[in-house]
Design a protein around this motif. Structure first.
Motif, PDB file in Angstrom:
ATOM      1  N   GLY A  95       0.880  -1.197  -0.039  1.00  0.00           N
ATOM      2  CA  GLY A  95       0.081  -0.112  -0.029  1.00  0.00           C
ATOM      3  C   GLY A  95       0.835   1.256  -0.053  1.00  0.00           C
ATOM      4  O   GLY A  95       0.403   2.216  -0.701  1.00  0.00           O
ATOM      5  N   PHE A  96       1.906   1.059   0.754  1.00  0.00           N
ATOM      6  CA  PHE A  96       2.856   2.450   0.678  1.00  0.00           C
ATOM      7  C   PHE A  96       3.332   2.651  -0.520  1.00  0.00           C
ATOM      8  O   PHE A  96       3.655   3.699  -0.928  1.00  0.00           O
ATOM      9  CB  PHE A  96       3.929   2.156   1.924  1.00  0.00           C
ATOM     10  CG  PHE A  96       5.047   3.112   1.675  1.00  0.00           C
ATOM     11  CD1 PHE A  96       5.019   4.409   2.590  1.00  0.00           C
ATOM     12  CD2 PHE A  96       6.231   2.960   0.967  1.00  0.00           C
ATOM     13  CE1 PHE A  96       6.046   5.187   2.345  1.00  0.00           C
ATOM     14  CE2 PHE A  96       7.336   3.705   1.031  1.00  0.00           C
ATOM     15  CZ  PHE A  96       7.141   5.074   1.599  1.00  0.00           C
ATOM     16  N   ARG A  97       3.776   1.515  -1.158  1.00  0.00           N
ATOM     17  CA  ARG A  97       4.628   1.506  -2.574  1.00  0.00           C
ATOM     18  C   ARG A  97       3.601   2.204  -3.562  1.00  0.00           C
ATOM     19  O   ARG A  97       4.066   3.001  -4.533  1.00  0.00           O
ATOM     20  CB  ARG A  97       5.076   0.285  -2.881  1.00  0.00           C
ATOM     21  CG  ARG A  97       6.311  -0.294  -2.111  1.00  0.00           C
ATOM     22  CD  ARG A  97       6.894  -1.415  -2.701  1.00  0.00           C
ATOM     23  NE  ARG A  97       8.123  -1.408  -1.836  1.00  0.00           N
ATOM     24  CZ  ARG A  97       9.242  -1.992  -2.369  1.00  0.00           C
ATOM     25  NH1 ARG A  97       9.309  -2.336  -3.758  1.00  0.00           N
ATOM     26  NH2 ARG A  97      10.388  -2.045  -1.765  1.00  0.00           N
ATOM     27  N   LYS A  98       2.405   1.720  -3.555  1.00  0.00           N
ATOM     28  CA  LYS A  98       1.183   2.339  -4.426  1.00  0.00           C
ATOM     29  C   LYS A  98       1.066   3.754  -4.414  1.00  0.00           C
ATOM     30  O   LYS A  98       1.157   4.646  -5.099  1.00  0.00           O
ATOM     31  CB  LYS A  98       0.077   1.325  -4.339  1.00  0.00           C
ATOM     32  CG  LYS A  98       0.146   0.052  -4.781  1.00  0.00           C
ATOM     33  CD  LYS A  98      -1.318  -0.612  -4.545  1.00  0.00           C
ATOM     34  CE  LYS A  98      -1.140  -2.187  -4.852  1.00  0.00           C
ATOM     35  NZ  LYS A  98      -2.681  -2.805  -4.849  1.00  0.00           N
ATOM     36  N   ARG A  99       0.931   4.162  -3.108  1.00  0.00           N
ATOM     37  CA  ARG A  99       0.975   5.438  -2.814  1.00  0.00           C
ATOM     38  C   ARG A  99       2.163   6.437  -3.261  1.00  0.00           C
ATOM     39  O   ARG A  99       1.959   7.356  -3.846  1.00  0.00           O
ATOM     40  CB  ARG A  99       0.655   5.737  -1.339  1.00  0.00           C
ATOM     41  CG  ARG A  99       0.448   7.000  -0.706  1.00  0.00           C
ATOM     42  CD  ARG A  99       0.506   7.231   0.802  1.00  0.00           C
ATOM     43  NE  ARG A  99       0.150   8.727   0.889  1.00  0.00           N
ATOM     44  CZ  ARG A  99       0.355   9.122   2.533  1.00  0.00           C
ATOM     45  NH1 ARG A  99       0.415   8.034   3.386  1.00  0.00           N
ATOM     46  NH2 ARG A  99       0.065  10.389   2.681  1.00  0.00           N
ATOM     47  N   PHE A 100       3.351   6.010  -2.782  1.00  0.00           N
ATOM     48  CA  PHE A 100       4.630   6.739  -3.234  1.00  0.00           C
ATOM     49  C   PHE A 100       4.501   6.741  -4.923  1.00  0.00           C
ATOM     50  O   PHE A 100       4.654   7.818  -5.561  1.00  0.00           O
ATOM     51  CB  PHE A 100       5.647   5.959  -2.832  1.00  0.00           C
ATOM     52  CG  PHE A 100       7.194   6.832  -3.033  1.00  0.00           C
ATOM     53  CD1 PHE A 100       7.100   8.042  -3.236  1.00  0.00           C
ATOM     54  CD2 PHE A 100       8.240   6.244  -3.056  1.00  0.00           C
ATOM     55  CE1 PHE A 100       8.316   8.945  -3.491  1.00  0.00           C
ATOM     56  CE2 PHE A 100       9.255   6.882  -3.366  1.00  0.00           C
ATOM     57  CZ  PHE A 100       9.309   8.170  -3.757  1.00  0.00           C
TER      58      PHE A 100
END
Length: 586
Positions: free
Chosen positions: A353-358
């Motif tokens: 989820g963090f990677r998608k946001r970044f």
């Protein structure tokens, strides 16, 4: 025969800092003051000093108008990294950050994360050395330190707000200062002005965060102020003849227009204002032109006295992992910086989820940010994995068949701060730098000296400008005359900031630098590191091009010569002093 002098600077090409024509002269110095400028030879008294400046340039001591030495000056008053490059006057208290009123713990929370200075060192410095409870006491305490260079300072609005409201209330978006608190702020700004501080520094850019455990990741207190609060403090500055230093929010053009309106002076005294920053960012190529042209127009129409601070060199940044202030601009990476341990950060960086946001934030073109968001334009300097140094994250991603963000996060998750990399954010186009160098609404500054210790080193930026000016003249495409360039780095700044610094005439304090023009070479841009004893041996990015500077004098004393500092410099004897705004020495 003329009487002998304490110090003679012999046969150099002398620049007085006013922009007047240079000439080969001898300078005679007595009691720390230039008492003779002579076309005929002068002589030092028995036991005095003679500096052979033949073939050299003799300039007024350089001014660094944007530093964050507020804690370091207590631990190491010599401020050697600036002085060895000819700087004899530094200005602290920028970007709403100072150590005048807030507690040591509050100051550590305010300074450490945004300026990338060790938290414990700030806390220890203020705990050990703080002896003041007023602006006048602050000035007196600094004057009692064995200062190497001269020091001037702003009062920081975040410092002021934390002191008056308490740090917790000052960073609570639901809180506003009471009328009593606003009046107290006005009183303390006026007291700082009476003590000789330059004025007030504020911050409206929202990408500066608190360290510590109490209010970690809250913005700086100054960013929570309403424009009505700013206006009241601006009125105090106008009434007392003070200066405003600030940093508009680059994502909100209206914010910049508010500063231009606040500085207007047709129907009232102009508010002398210096802002960050006239920069040519890769992320917004037309920004510098828009800012300088708009300011020039408002200066003519509204009578503003507003300047944009400018770093006259490519804005190259280094980072250990994600420990870089530009990552505060993005919600994803700001969340990672909120975490204190490598293990916590690693877990977040590996989260899908963090990677998608970044990745979403990385691709989003608007609003413009300081970082150009191009990991193909980011070179790995060192990494535990072999074969990666010297390559971009993009090249490595292509080889691995990954999205470049995933490659970047994989490497940082695996190795943390051991992944060191660099990129140039701005000032990459020489033609734009040349135009900015000649702009009357630009001030040479914004070196951020004493801050971002692992991220950048611009301590010798004035020398790099002199190299560009000399090289351009040799190439037959002059930017500025040498005299005009020296004036812009010295006398122009001293006069605008109301400081007795920046000129080298008879009757002036003998703060000067002897420059070897042959040493103005490519080594000026080289990358170096050196441990900082005051910060527990932390390896700091520095400039070490001592071939360019033969000697530096502060108050007529030779403090740096042939690559070495004088015995007792910055420890057992003082050469510099606190310079009070509006002080006149001639």
């Amino acid at each position: 025969m003329p009487k002998p002098f304490d110090v003679v600077v012999r046969g150099g090409r002398w620049f007085d800092g006013t922009g007047a024509a240079s000439a080969v002269r001898d300078l005679g110095i007595e009691d720390g003051v230039v008492t003779a400028v002579s076309a005929r030879p002068l002589h030092a008294r028995e036991g005095g000093r003679t500096i052979d400046a033949r073939g050299r340039w003799v300039l007024p001591g350089l001014l660094d108008i944007h530093t964050h030495y507020d804690a370091e000056v207590l631990l190491d008053p010599g401020l050697r990294e600036s002085v060895r490059h000819g700087v004899t006057t530094v200005v602290m208290g920028n970007c709403s950050l100072s150590t005048v009123y807030a507690t040591p713990l509050d100051c550590a929370d305010l300074f450490s994360r945004v300026e990338a200075v060790p938290y414990d060192c700030i806390l220890d410095a203020l705990t050990a050395h703080r002896s003041w409870d007023s602006a006048e006491g602050y000035v007196d305490a600094l004057d009692k330190r064995p200062l190497g260079p001269n020091v001037a300072a702003f009062l920081g609005h975040s410092d002021l707000r934390a002191h008056v409201m308490g740090l917790g209330r000052s960073v609570d978006p639901k809180e506003r200062p009471t009328e009593r608190e606003l009046r107290r702020m006005e009183e303390l700004v006026a007291a700082a002005r009476t003590a000789g501080l330059l004025g007030l520094s504020t911050m409206t850019s929202p990408f500066s965060r608190l360290a510590g455990d109490r209010y970690r990741s809250a913005r700086l207190p100054s960013t929570y102020a309403s424009w009505g609060e700013y206006r009241r403090l601006h009125r105090t500055l106008r009434r007392t003849g003070g200066i405003l230093q600030s940093a508009p929010n680059p994502a909100m053009p209206l914010n910049t227009l508010l500063f231009l309106a606040a500085a207007a002076g047709r129907a009232r005294p102009a508010l002398r204002t210096t802002l960050l920053t006239a920069i040519d960012p890769k992320a917004a190529p037309g920004l510098a032109t828009a800012l300088t042209r708009t300011t020039a127009v408002t200066s003519r129409l509204l009578g503003t006295d507003l300047r944009w601070q400018h770093l006259p060199v490519p804005f190259e940044l280094y980072s250990d992992g994600i420990d870089l202030v530009v990552f505060e601009e993005f919600g994803a990476t700001a969340a990672a910086l909120h975490l204190r341990t490598e293990a916590e950060r690693r877990a977040l960086l590996l989260d899908d989820g963090f990677r998608k946001r970044f990745r979403r934030e990385y691709r989003r073109p608007l609003p413009p940010r300081a970082w150009h968001r191009d990991l193909y334009d980011a070179e790995i300097v060192s990494c535990p994995e072999p074969g990666l140094a010297g390559r971009s994250f993009g090249a490595v991603a292509d080889e691995r068949g990954q999205h470049v963000v995933d490659t970047f996060l994989d490497l940082v998750a695996a190795h943390g701060t051991r992944v060191r990399w660099r990129t140039t954010l701005a000032n990459h186009r020489p033609a734009v730098l040349d135009r900015l160098a000649a702009s009357p609404v630009v001030q040479f500054g914004f070196a951020d000296s004493g801050a971002h210790l692992r991220n950048m080193a611009f301590y010798n930026a004035p020398l790099r400008l002199l190299k560009r000016v000399r090289d351009a003249e040799r190439a037959g495409r002059p930017i500025l005359s040498a005299e005009a360039a020296v004036h812009r780095l010295t006398g122009e700044l001293g006069a605008w900031f109301g400081l007795p610094a920046g000129t080298l005439r008879e009757g002036d304090r003998a703060d000067l630098v002897v420059v070897d023009p042959a040493g103005l070479d490519d080594e000026l841009a080289a990358y170096h590191e050196a441990p900082v004893a005051a910060y527990g041996g932390l390896s700091r990015m520095v400039n070490r091009n001592d071939a360019a500077v033969d000697a530096v004098c502060v108050a007529g004393e030779v403090v740096f010569e042939a690559g070495k500092f004088a015995d007792g410099y910055g420890t057992t004897r003082a050469t510099g002093r606190f310079l009070r705004h509006g002080e006149v020495t001639r």
